[in-house]
Scaffold this motif. Sequence first.
Motif, mmCIF file in Angstrom:
data_model
loop_
_atom_site.group_PDB
_atom_site.id
_atom_site.type_symbol
_atom_site.label_atom_id
_atom_site.label_comp_id
_atom_site.label_asym_id
_atom_site.label_seq_id
_atom_site.Cartn_x
_atom_site.Cartn_y
_atom_site.Cartn_z
ATOM 1 N N SER A 62 -2.033 -2.074 -3.575
ATOM 2 C CA SER A 62 -3.361 -0.788 -3.730
ATOM 3 C C SER A 62 -2.600 0.450 -3.487
ATOM 4 O O SER A 62 -3.142 1.545 -3.716
ATOM 5 N N GLY B 3 -7.730 -2.188 -5.943
ATOM 6 C CA GLY B 3 -6.164 -2.878 -5.981
ATOM 7 C C GLY B 3 -6.423 -4.146 -6.612
ATOM 8 O O GLY B 3 -7.402 -4.464 -7.478
ATOM 9 N N HIS C 54 0.879 -1.130 -0.105
ATOM 10 C CA HIS C 54 0.091 0.019 0.007
ATOM 11 C C HIS C 54 0.797 1.074 0.283
ATOM 12 O O HIS C 54 2.191 1.199 0.094
#
Length: 293
Positions: free
Chosen positions: A278, A260, A211
Amino acid sequence: MTESGTPEALAGAFEQQRERLVAVAHRMLGSRADAEDAVQEAWIRLARQDQASIDNLAGWLTTVVGRVCLDVLRSRKTRAEQSYEDRLPELVVAVDGALSPEDDAMLAESVGLALLVVLETLTPTERLAFVLHDMFAVSFAEIGEIIGRSTDASKMLASRARRKVRAASLPPEERGRQRAVVDAFLAAARDGDFEALVRLMDPQVTWRTLHPQGLLTTVGAAEVAGPVLRGMKAMTTALPVMVNGEPGFVAWGANGKVLGVAACTVVDGRIVELLTVSDRKRLDAMGLPARPD
Protein backbone atom coordinates in the motif's frame (compact mmCIF):
# COMPACT_ATOMS: atom_id res chain seq x y z
CA MET A 1 41.99 -6.76 -24.11
CA THR A 2 40.94 -3.24 -25.10
CA GLU A 3 42.42 -0.81 -27.56
CA SER A 4 45.37 0.87 -25.83
CA GLY A 5 43.98 -0.21 -22.44
CA THR A 6 42.75 3.28 -21.63
CA PRO A 7 40.28 3.87 -18.78
CA GLU A 8 37.71 4.98 -21.35
CA ALA A 9 38.10 1.77 -23.32
CA LEU A 10 37.84 -0.29 -20.15
CA ALA A 11 34.67 1.52 -19.08
CA GLY A 12 33.15 1.02 -22.52
CA ALA A 13 33.93 -2.70 -22.49
CA PHE A 14 32.39 -3.01 -19.03
CA GLU A 15 29.23 -1.17 -20.06
CA GLN A 16 28.74 -3.65 -22.88
CA GLN A 17 28.57 -6.39 -20.23
CA ARG A 18 26.55 -4.50 -17.61
CA GLU A 19 23.03 -5.52 -18.66
CA ARG A 20 23.93 -9.21 -18.74
CA LEU A 21 25.73 -9.00 -15.40
CA VAL A 22 22.77 -7.28 -13.73
CA ALA A 23 20.46 -9.99 -15.09
CA VAL A 24 22.73 -12.70 -13.65
CA ALA A 25 22.95 -11.01 -10.25
CA HIS A 26 19.21 -10.28 -10.22
CA ARG A 27 18.41 -13.98 -10.64
CA MET A 28 20.96 -14.84 -8.00
CA LEU A 29 19.85 -12.33 -5.38
CA GLY A 30 16.18 -11.66 -6.17
CA SER A 31 16.62 -7.90 -5.81
CA ARG A 32 17.59 -5.46 -8.53
CA ALA A 33 19.10 -3.07 -5.97
CA ASP A 34 21.35 -5.85 -4.65
CA ALA A 35 22.15 -6.85 -8.22
CA GLU A 36 23.24 -3.31 -9.12
CA ASP A 37 25.45 -3.25 -6.01
CA ALA A 38 27.07 -6.56 -6.98
CA VAL A 39 27.82 -5.32 -10.49
CA GLN A 40 29.21 -2.06 -9.15
CA GLU A 41 31.54 -4.08 -6.92
CA ALA A 42 32.67 -6.00 -10.01
CA TRP A 43 33.50 -2.70 -11.72
CA ILE A 44 35.56 -1.56 -8.72
CA ARG A 45 37.53 -4.81 -8.81
CA LEU A 46 37.99 -4.55 -12.57
CA ALA A 47 39.36 -1.02 -12.28
CA ARG A 48 42.01 -2.33 -9.86
CA GLN A 49 42.89 -5.35 -11.99
CA ASP A 50 45.86 -5.61 -14.35
CA GLN A 51 44.06 -5.65 -17.71
CA ALA A 52 46.82 -7.71 -19.32
CA SER A 53 45.93 -10.58 -16.98
CA ILE A 54 42.38 -10.84 -18.34
CA ASP A 55 42.01 -13.01 -21.42
CA ASN A 56 38.19 -13.15 -21.43
CA LEU A 57 36.50 -10.09 -19.98
CA ALA A 58 32.98 -11.55 -20.05
CA GLY A 59 34.09 -14.69 -18.26
CA TRP A 60 36.17 -12.74 -15.74
CA LEU A 61 33.27 -10.45 -14.88
CA THR A 62 30.83 -13.35 -14.59
CA THR A 63 33.21 -15.03 -12.16
CA VAL A 64 33.58 -11.89 -10.06
CA VAL A 65 29.84 -11.18 -9.97
CA GLY A 66 29.19 -14.82 -9.10
CA ARG A 67 31.59 -14.67 -6.18
CA VAL A 68 30.16 -11.38 -4.93
CA CYS A 69 26.64 -12.84 -5.09
CA LEU A 70 27.82 -15.97 -3.30
CA ASP A 71 29.19 -13.83 -0.47
CA VAL A 72 25.88 -11.95 -0.24
CA LEU A 73 23.87 -15.19 -0.13
CA ARG A 74 26.11 -16.65 2.57
CA SER A 75 25.81 -13.44 4.56
CA ARG A 76 22.02 -13.66 4.37
CA LYS A 77 22.08 -17.15 5.82
CA THR A 78 23.85 -15.85 8.91
CA ARG A 79 21.78 -12.67 9.28
CA ALA A 80 18.31 -13.86 10.18
CA GLU A 81 17.42 -10.36 11.31
CA GLN A 82 17.72 -8.96 7.78
CA SER A 83 14.51 -7.26 6.71
CA TYR A 84 12.48 -8.92 3.96
CA GLU A 85 11.83 -5.41 2.66
CA ASP A 86 15.52 -5.14 1.76
CA ARG A 87 15.02 -8.01 -0.68
CA LEU A 88 11.45 -7.42 -1.80
CA PRO A 89 11.39 -8.31 -5.48
CA GLU A 90 10.30 -5.80 -8.07
CA LEU A 91 6.60 -6.44 -8.65
CA VAL A 92 5.34 -6.77 -12.22
CA VAL A 93 1.54 -6.58 -12.38
CA ALA A 94 -0.51 -7.72 -15.38
CA VAL A 95 -4.23 -8.28 -15.85
CA ASP A 96 -4.95 -11.97 -15.37
CA GLY A 97 -5.80 -13.73 -18.64
CA ALA A 98 -4.90 -10.71 -20.78
CA LEU A 99 -1.12 -10.76 -21.02
CA SER A 100 0.30 -8.84 -23.93
CA PRO A 101 3.69 -9.73 -25.45
CA GLU A 102 5.12 -6.81 -23.49
CA ASP A 103 3.66 -8.23 -20.26
CA ASP A 104 5.15 -11.62 -21.06
CA ALA A 105 8.55 -10.05 -21.52
CA MET A 106 8.29 -8.15 -18.25
CA LEU A 107 7.22 -11.27 -16.38
CA ALA A 108 10.12 -13.18 -17.89
CA GLU A 109 12.46 -10.53 -16.52
CA SER A 110 10.87 -10.48 -13.07
CA VAL A 111 11.69 -12.85 -10.25
CA GLY A 112 8.50 -14.78 -9.50
CA LEU A 113 7.41 -14.82 -5.88
CA ALA A 114 7.06 -18.61 -5.81
CA LEU A 115 10.45 -19.10 -7.50
CA LEU A 116 12.01 -16.68 -5.04
CA VAL A 117 10.62 -18.78 -2.17
CA VAL A 118 12.07 -21.94 -3.72
CA LEU A 119 15.45 -20.33 -4.38
CA GLU A 120 15.60 -19.24 -0.75
CA THR A 121 15.51 -22.92 0.26
CA LEU A 122 18.64 -23.69 -1.75
CA THR A 123 22.13 -23.44 -0.34
CA PRO A 124 24.14 -20.53 -1.75
CA THR A 125 26.23 -22.88 -3.91
CA GLU A 126 23.14 -24.73 -5.19
CA ARG A 127 21.53 -21.44 -6.10
CA LEU A 128 24.60 -20.18 -7.92
CA ALA A 129 25.06 -23.43 -9.84
CA PHE A 130 21.41 -23.54 -10.89
CA VAL A 131 21.15 -19.90 -11.92
CA LEU A 132 24.42 -19.73 -13.81
CA HIS A 133 24.05 -23.04 -15.65
CA ASP A 134 20.30 -23.38 -16.23
CA MET A 135 19.51 -19.71 -16.82
CA PHE A 136 22.73 -18.38 -18.34
CA ALA A 137 24.45 -21.47 -19.80
CA VAL A 138 27.67 -21.01 -17.85
CA SER A 139 29.71 -24.22 -17.99
CA PHE A 140 30.11 -26.40 -14.93
CA ALA A 141 33.87 -26.02 -15.20
CA GLU A 142 33.51 -22.24 -14.86
CA ILE A 143 31.02 -22.62 -12.03
CA GLY A 144 33.46 -24.93 -10.26
CA GLU A 145 36.13 -22.21 -10.42
CA ILE A 146 33.73 -19.69 -8.87
CA ILE A 147 32.73 -21.88 -5.92
CA GLY A 148 35.98 -23.77 -5.49
CA ARG A 149 34.53 -27.17 -6.40
CA SER A 150 35.14 -29.73 -9.11
CA THR A 151 33.14 -29.82 -12.34
CA ASP A 152 31.34 -32.97 -11.18
CA ALA A 153 30.50 -31.41 -7.83
CA SER A 154 29.07 -28.37 -9.61
CA LYS A 155 26.89 -30.67 -11.73
CA MET A 156 25.57 -32.35 -8.59
CA LEU A 157 24.76 -28.99 -6.98
CA ALA A 158 22.83 -27.84 -10.04
CA SER A 159 21.02 -31.19 -10.26
CA ARG A 160 19.83 -30.98 -6.65
CA ALA A 161 18.69 -27.41 -7.15
CA ARG A 162 16.92 -28.32 -10.39
CA ARG A 163 14.91 -31.06 -8.68
CA LYS A 164 13.72 -28.62 -6.01
CA VAL A 165 12.76 -25.99 -8.56
CA ARG A 166 10.97 -28.49 -10.81
CA ALA A 167 8.98 -29.74 -7.84
CA ALA A 168 7.65 -26.20 -7.47
CA SER A 169 6.79 -25.83 -11.17
CA LEU A 170 3.07 -25.99 -11.79
CA PRO A 171 1.03 -26.98 -14.84
CA PRO A 172 -1.56 -24.51 -16.21
CA GLU A 173 -4.46 -26.37 -14.58
CA GLU A 174 -2.86 -25.91 -11.17
CA ARG A 175 -2.51 -22.20 -11.86
CA GLY A 176 -6.26 -22.17 -12.48
CA ARG A 177 -6.87 -23.85 -9.14
CA GLN A 178 -4.65 -21.27 -7.47
CA ARG A 179 -6.65 -18.47 -9.02
CA ALA A 180 -9.86 -20.07 -7.74
CA VAL A 181 -8.45 -20.07 -4.19
CA VAL A 182 -7.54 -16.39 -4.43
CA ASP A 183 -10.94 -15.52 -5.90
CA ALA A 184 -12.63 -17.38 -3.03
CA PHE A 185 -10.42 -15.52 -0.57
CA LEU A 186 -11.43 -12.19 -2.08
CA ALA A 187 -15.12 -13.13 -2.03
CA ALA A 188 -14.94 -14.21 1.62
CA ALA A 189 -13.24 -10.93 2.53
CA ARG A 190 -15.92 -8.94 0.72
CA ASP A 191 -18.64 -10.90 2.54
CA GLY A 192 -16.98 -10.47 5.91
CA ASP A 193 -16.77 -14.26 6.33
CA PHE A 194 -14.05 -14.76 8.94
CA GLU A 195 -14.33 -18.55 9.08
CA ALA A 196 -14.10 -18.91 5.30
CA LEU A 197 -10.98 -16.75 5.23
CA VAL A 198 -9.33 -18.90 7.88
CA ARG A 199 -10.15 -22.10 5.97
CA LEU A 200 -8.56 -20.71 2.80
CA MET A 201 -5.24 -20.00 4.52
CA ASP A 202 -2.55 -22.27 5.88
CA PRO A 203 -2.62 -22.22 9.71
CA GLN A 204 0.88 -20.70 9.62
CA VAL A 205 0.28 -18.32 6.72
CA THR A 206 2.68 -15.37 6.58
CA TRP A 207 1.32 -11.96 5.65
CA ARG A 208 3.80 -9.24 4.78
CA THR A 209 2.30 -5.83 4.18
CA LEU A 210 4.43 -2.96 2.97
CA HIS A 211 2.93 0.39 3.88
CA PRO A 212 4.39 3.92 4.02
CA GLN A 213 5.67 3.40 7.57
CA GLY A 214 7.54 0.20 6.74
CA LEU A 215 7.01 -3.53 6.68
CA LEU A 216 4.65 -5.41 8.99
CA THR A 217 4.69 -9.20 9.23
CA THR A 218 1.81 -11.24 10.66
CA VAL A 219 1.77 -15.02 11.05
CA GLY A 220 -1.25 -17.27 11.55
CA ALA A 221 -4.59 -17.65 9.75
CA ALA A 222 -6.76 -16.18 12.52
CA GLU A 223 -4.28 -13.36 13.10
CA VAL A 224 -4.32 -12.47 9.40
CA ALA A 225 -8.08 -12.81 8.81
CA GLY A 226 -9.10 -10.03 11.22
CA PRO A 227 -6.94 -7.24 9.73
CA VAL A 228 -7.80 -8.39 6.20
CA LEU A 229 -11.51 -8.03 6.92
CA ARG A 230 -11.03 -4.58 8.40
CA GLY A 231 -8.96 -3.47 5.44
CA MET A 232 -11.47 -4.76 2.91
CA LYS A 233 -14.16 -2.43 4.24
CA ALA A 234 -12.53 0.43 2.33
CA MET A 235 -12.43 -1.51 -0.95
CA THR A 236 -15.08 -0.85 -3.57
CA THR A 237 -13.51 -2.43 -6.68
CA ALA A 238 -11.03 -5.26 -7.26
CA LEU A 239 -9.36 -6.55 -10.42
CA PRO A 240 -7.76 -10.02 -10.68
CA VAL A 241 -4.12 -9.69 -11.73
CA MET A 242 -0.93 -11.68 -11.90
CA VAL A 243 1.90 -10.37 -9.75
CA ASN A 244 5.25 -11.78 -10.88
CA GLY A 245 3.33 -14.75 -12.21
CA GLU A 246 1.37 -15.34 -8.99
CA PRO A 247 -2.41 -14.79 -8.61
CA GLY A 248 -3.42 -11.61 -6.86
CA PHE A 249 -5.58 -8.52 -7.19
CA VAL A 250 -5.54 -4.73 -7.25
CA ALA A 251 -8.00 -2.94 -4.96
CA TRP A 252 -9.52 0.53 -5.35
CA GLY A 253 -11.36 2.68 -2.83
CA ALA A 254 -14.47 4.83 -3.17
CA ASN A 255 -12.39 7.84 -4.23
CA GLY A 256 -11.06 5.92 -7.24
CA LYS A 257 -7.53 5.68 -5.90
CA VAL A 258 -5.64 2.41 -5.67
CA LEU A 259 -5.65 1.07 -2.12
CA GLY A 260 -3.09 -1.62 -2.76
CA VAL A 261 -1.85 -4.68 -4.58
CA ALA A 262 -1.99 -8.21 -3.21
CA ALA A 263 -0.06 -11.29 -4.32
CA CYS A 264 -0.74 -14.78 -3.01
CA THR A 265 1.36 -17.93 -2.93
CA VAL A 266 -0.95 -20.96 -2.92
CA VAL A 267 0.15 -24.48 -1.99
CA ASP A 268 -2.20 -27.48 -1.79
CA GLY A 269 -5.30 -25.33 -2.03
CA ARG A 270 -4.38 -22.86 0.71
CA ILE A 271 -2.66 -19.50 0.80
CA VAL A 272 0.71 -19.92 2.51
CA GLU A 273 2.03 -16.43 1.88
CA LEU A 274 0.30 -13.12 1.29
CA LEU A 275 2.13 -9.99 0.20
CA THR A 276 0.29 -6.67 0.08
CA VAL A 277 1.66 -3.28 -0.91
CA SER A 278 0.00 0.00 0.00
CA ASP A 279 3.08 2.21 -0.08
CA ARG A 280 2.21 4.98 -2.54
CA LYS A 281 5.72 5.28 -4.03
CA ARG A 282 5.84 1.60 -4.87
CA LEU A 283 2.29 1.62 -6.23
CA ASP A 284 3.03 4.59 -8.48
CA ALA A 285 6.11 2.81 -9.86
CA MET A 286 4.23 -0.38 -10.81
CA GLY A 287 2.35 0.87 -13.87
CA LEU A 288 -0.90 -0.61 -12.57
CA PRO A 289 -3.83 -1.36 -14.90
CA ALA A 290 -6.72 1.08 -15.03
CA ARG A 291 -9.67 0.68 -12.68
CA PRO A 292 -12.40 -1.41 -14.34
CA ASP A 293 -15.62 0.45 -15.10
